[in-house]
Design an enzyme around this catalytic site. Structure first.
Site, PDB file in Angstrom:
ATOM      1  CG  HIS A 238       1.138 -15.682 -21.460  1.00 50.94           C
ATOM      2  ND1 HIS A 238       0.025 -16.435 -21.752  1.00 50.94           N
ATOM      3  CD2 HIS A 238       1.456 -15.981 -20.185  1.00 50.94           C
ATOM      4  CE1 HIS A 238      -0.316 -17.141 -20.702  1.00 50.94           C
ATOM      5  NE2 HIS A 238       0.543 -16.894 -19.724  1.00 50.94           N
TER       6      HIS A 238
HETATM    7  P1  TYD Z   1      -4.995 -16.768 -21.268  1.00 51.12           P
HETATM    8  O1  TYD Z   1      -4.069 -16.437 -20.142  1.00 51.12           O
HETATM    9  O2  TYD Z   1      -4.823 -16.016 -22.536  1.00 51.12           O
HETATM   10  O3  TYD Z   1      -4.893 -18.327 -21.586  1.00 51.12           O
HETATM   11  P2  TYD Z   1      -3.689 -19.152 -22.235  1.00 51.12           P
HETATM   12  O4  TYD Z   1      -2.490 -18.302 -22.125  1.00 51.12           O
HETATM   13  O5  TYD Z   1      -3.604 -20.385 -21.440  1.00 51.12           O
HETATM   14  O6  TYD Z   1      -4.031 -19.490 -23.629  1.00 51.12           O
HETATM   15  O7  TYD Z   1      -6.480 -16.644 -20.734  1.00 51.12           O
HETATM   16  C1  TYD Z   1      -7.600 -16.953 -21.532  1.00 51.12           C
HETATM   17  C2  TYD Z   1      -8.764 -16.102 -21.058  1.00 51.12           C
HETATM   18  O8  TYD Z   1      -9.092 -16.383 -19.714  1.00 51.12           O
HETATM   19  C3  TYD Z   1      -8.474 -14.620 -21.155  1.00 51.12           C
HETATM   20  O9  TYD Z   1      -9.656 -13.991 -21.646  1.00 51.12           O
HETATM   21  C4  TYD Z   1      -8.246 -14.179 -19.731  1.00 51.12           C
HETATM   22  C5  TYD Z   1      -9.056 -15.184 -18.926  1.00 51.12           C
HETATM   23  N1  TYD Z   1      -8.452 -15.474 -17.620  1.00 51.12           N
HETATM   24  C6  TYD Z   1      -9.020 -14.951 -16.474  1.00 51.12           C
HETATM   25  O10 TYD Z   1     -10.029 -14.220 -16.526  1.00 51.12           O
HETATM   26  N2  TYD Z   1      -8.461 -15.237 -15.270  1.00 51.12           N
HETATM   27  C7  TYD Z   1      -7.373 -16.029 -15.154  1.00 51.12           C
HETATM   28  O11 TYD Z   1      -6.895 -16.284 -14.026  1.00 51.12           O
HETATM   29  C8  TYD Z   1      -6.780 -16.556 -16.357  1.00 51.12           C
HETATM   30  C9  TYD Z   1      -5.555 -17.422 -16.298  1.00 51.12           C
HETATM   31  C10 TYD Z   1      -7.342 -16.260 -17.555  1.00 51.12           C
END
Ligand code: TYD
Length: 141
Positions: free
Chosen positions: A56
């Site tokens: 992302h």
């Molecule tokens: P995500 O950003 O999709 O993780 P990555 O890109 O590293 O694979 O986040 C995973 C999950 O965690 C998603 O359900 C959102 C949650 N999340 C939060 O609630 N707060 C945060 O600060 C972050 C980074 C993620």
């Protein structure tokens, strides 16, 4: 908004207080260490071998990504160029400017990826598809 490219994203050396007997300590302090103030910290751990994270971009968020334990590779993509950084030192961090598509992969066993971020979690700051990312870059370039 001025969009940056992958060459504006660099490894920052953090200070390291070394003691032969007692190990090492690294400090990150607002107003001193980073080009932004930290409003949120999160960390990834227990990432199974072969899994990738990220995929992302952020519209405005600035981040410092640190391998506080183990190693992994971060690939940044500004829509024109890609750059990969192998992180394996707790006293180094990858400074990621806004508007970079990022992928984190090749996590070693026991790796911990700490992310220091310039803002609280905002769903609206995420760009979740690569097509939307390319459009976002075009809109601002
Ligand atoms: P995500 O950003 O999709 O993780 P990555 O890109 O590293 O694979 O986040 C995973 C999950 O965690 C998603 O359900 C959102 C949650 N999340 C939060 O609630 N707060 C945060 O600060 C972050 C980074 C993620």
């Amino acid at each position: 908004m001025v969009l940056r490219n992958v060459f504006d994203c660099t490894i920052l050396e953090l200070d390291k207080h070394h003691s032969d007997r007692r190990g090492n300590l690294t400090v990150v302090e607002n107003g001193k260490t980073l080009p932004f103030d930290v409003r949120r910290t999160y960390y990834l751990y227990d990432v199974p071998g072969g899994e990738s994270r990220g995929a992302h971009a952020h519209r405005e968020l600035e981040q410092l990504i640190v391998a506080v334990s183990g190693s992994f590779t971060v690939t940044l993509d500004d829509g024109h160029c890609k750059r990969s950084f192998f992180l394996n030192r707790p006293y180094q961090g990858l400074y990621v400017k806004p508007g970079m598509w990022r992928t984190l992969e090749d996590f070693s066993s026991g790796a911990v990826c700490m992310v220091l971020a310039s803002d609280v979690y905002k769903v609206s700051d995420y760009i979740r598809t690569y097509d939307e990312f390319i459009q976002f870059r075009k809109d601002y370039e």
